[in-house]
Design a protein around this motif. Structure first.
Motif, mmCIF file in Angstrom:
data_model
loop_
_atom_site.group_PDB
_atom_site.id
_atom_site.type_symbol
_atom_site.label_atom_id
_atom_site.label_comp_id
_atom_site.label_asym_id
_atom_site.label_seq_id
_atom_site.Cartn_x
_atom_site.Cartn_y
_atom_site.Cartn_z
ATOM 1 N N ILE A 256 0.832 -1.201 0.000
ATOM 2 C CA ILE A 256 0.000 0.000 0.000
ATOM 3 C C ILE A 256 0.869 1.254 0.000
ATOM 4 N N THR A 257 1.919 1.225 0.839
ATOM 5 C CA THR A 257 2.834 2.356 0.913
ATOM 6 C C THR A 257 3.471 2.637 -0.442
ATOM 7 N N PHE A 258 3.886 1.573 -1.107
ATOM 8 C CA PHE A 258 4.523 1.717 -2.424
ATOM 9 C C PHE A 258 3.535 2.260 -3.449
ATOM 10 N N LEU A 259 2.303 1.742 -3.447
ATOM 11 C CA LEU A 259 1.292 2.175 -4.406
ATOM 12 C C LEU A 259 0.904 3.637 -4.200
ATOM 13 N N LEU A 260 1.028 4.120 -2.968
ATOM 14 C CA LEU A 260 0.697 5.513 -2.679
ATOM 15 C C LEU A 260 1.847 6.458 -2.997
ATOM 16 N N GLY A 261 2.947 5.888 -3.500
ATOM 17 C CA GLY A 261 4.045 6.722 -3.964
ATOM 18 C C GLY A 261 5.189 6.899 -2.999
ATOM 19 N N ASP A 262 5.107 6.282 -1.801
ATOM 20 C CA ASP A 262 6.206 6.395 -0.849
ATOM 21 C C ASP A 262 7.249 5.321 -1.144
ATOM 22 N N SER A 263 8.490 5.639 -0.892
ATOM 23 C CA SER A 263 9.569 4.674 -1.127
ATOM 24 C C SER A 263 9.843 3.865 0.122
ATOM 25 N N LEU A 264 10.418 2.678 -0.070
ATOM 26 C CA LEU A 264 10.812 1.802 1.028
ATOM 27 C C LEU A 264 12.329 1.821 1.139
ATOM 28 N N SER A 265 12.836 2.075 2.343
ATOM 29 C CA SER A 265 14.280 2.168 2.534
ATOM 30 C C SER A 265 14.887 0.775 2.686
ATOM 31 N N MET A 266 16.175 0.673 2.482
ATOM 32 C CA MET A 266 16.866 -0.592 2.636
ATOM 33 C C MET A 266 16.794 -1.118 4.075
ATOM 34 N N PRO A 267 16.973 -0.260 5.108
ATOM 35 C CA PRO A 267 16.808 -0.769 6.475
ATOM 36 C C PRO A 267 15.423 -1.362 6.727
ATOM 37 N N GLN A 268 14.388 -0.755 6.133
ATOM 38 C CA GLN A 268 13.042 -1.299 6.293
ATOM 39 C C GLN A 268 12.929 -2.670 5.638
ATOM 40 N N LEU A 269 13.464 -2.813 4.438
ATOM 41 C CA LEU A 269 13.376 -4.083 3.732
ATOM 42 C C LEU A 269 14.167 -5.180 4.439
ATOM 43 N N VAL A 270 15.404 -4.869 4.820
ATOM 44 C CA VAL A 270 16.245 -5.861 5.493
ATOM 45 C C VAL A 270 15.694 -6.183 6.877
ATOM 46 N N GLY A 271 15.360 -5.138 7.626
ATOM 47 C CA GLY A 271 14.818 -5.348 8.964
ATOM 48 C C GLY A 271 13.498 -6.097 8.933
#
Length: 302
Positions: A256-271
């Motif tokens: 949902i966050t991605f579809l709304l145009g916000d980016s995902l950081s590497m710490p968020q993805l790894v964590g």
């Protein structure tokens, strides 16, 4: 097939609670959003208890009023105030990832408070999950763990996990059907919150159209429909299988966050990956009594 769809929808709606809640609290604040959300939800939960569980209301109140009151204070008031308070300071993605640690926290609390069986794999999984959360808190710089300026919202979500663990452990002792237990816990929480609302006046006329739609979404979808879908599915497929689907909350929040145009950081993805992997190891290998209770009680708090 229907049960799988219900489980996916339940977790999709819970994920939406983080994203929509982030926007609604800008208008209402955590206290009023908690009060309005569960006040509206109670209108639908009460008839559902009669249609699906047909409890003996007077008997339930006489025997279980105190545990239900405590559960309402912990799971409805405490958890939701911390959740919506956290969303003032952190992103929905971070909140969902930290919240994913909850099942592992419950397993650990059950070991210390209830002397439940725990294995080295459970401990290892909890450690992996905790490292994932710390990775997010330190924005990928684990060496700064003792000197980082942590995000207040992320810390509030950790505290919310502790509150939810206590709520879930208490819920194990309730011999009350789940929807009935939730309805009465919500009722007691609304009564408890009511006096405080007079000291924090808020006019519903101040709500924007988007805020009103957001409140209706939060009150109906993650509060009523998710809980209904969850319990119908658990009866069919069992809590162990259904519990695996809880990991989709973080996945759907990211989507949902991605579809709304916000980016995902590497710490968020790894964590996030570490948290989900660790929770699986902490709760599913092997499936402990604590984790089975976790699956059954987790649904009313998202």
């Amino acid at each position: 097939m229907r049960e799988k769809l219900f489980l996916l929808l339940a977790n999709l709606f819970w994920a939406g609670n983080y994203v929509v809640g982030k926007q609604v609290i800008k208008e209402t604040g955590p206290l009023w959003l908690t009060f309005i959300r569960w006040g509206i939800a109670l209108i639908f939960l009460l008839p559902l208890t009669y249609l699906l569980e047909r409890p003996r209301y007077i008997e339930v109140l006489k025997r279980w009023w105190l545990p239900l009151l405590v559960n309402g204070i912990l799971g409805i008031i405490g958890y939701n105030l911390l959740l919506y308070g956290a969303l003032k300071y952190t992103s929905p993605m971070n909140a969902a990832i930290v919240n994913a640690l909850n099942p592992a926290i419950i397993v650990m609390f059950s070991y210390f408070l209830l002397k439940e069986r725990i294995t080295l794999m459970n401990i290892f999984g909890f450690a992996v999950s905790l490292i994932g959360v710390l990775f997010i808190l330190t924005k990928g710089h684990l060496l700064f763990i003792f000197q980082a300026n942590y995000n207040l919202g992320d810390l509030m979500m950790l505290l919310a996990g502790v509150v939810w663990a206590l709520y879930s452990i208490m819920g194990r002792k309730l011999a009350v059907p789940p929807i009935t237990a939730t309805a009465f816990s919500v009722f007691f929480s609304i009564v408890t919150l009511l006096p405080f609302m007079f000291f924090h006046p808020f006019s519903l006329h101040e709500l924007s159209k988007g805020g009103s739609i957001g409140i209706l979404y939060i009150s109906l979808f993650p509060s009523v429909l998710s809980f209904l879908f969850w319990n119908v599915s658990v009866k069919k497929v069992g809590p162990s299988y259904a519990g695996i689907y809880l990991n989709f909350i973080a996945v759907f929040t990211a989507l949902i966050t991605f579809l709304l145009g916000d980016s995902l950081s590497m710490p968020q993805l790894v964590g996030g990956g570490l948290v989900l992997t660790g929770v699986y190891l902490a709760t599913a290998i092997p499936k402990t009594k604590a984790s089975r209770s976790t699956d059954a009680t987790v649904s009313s708090g998202h």
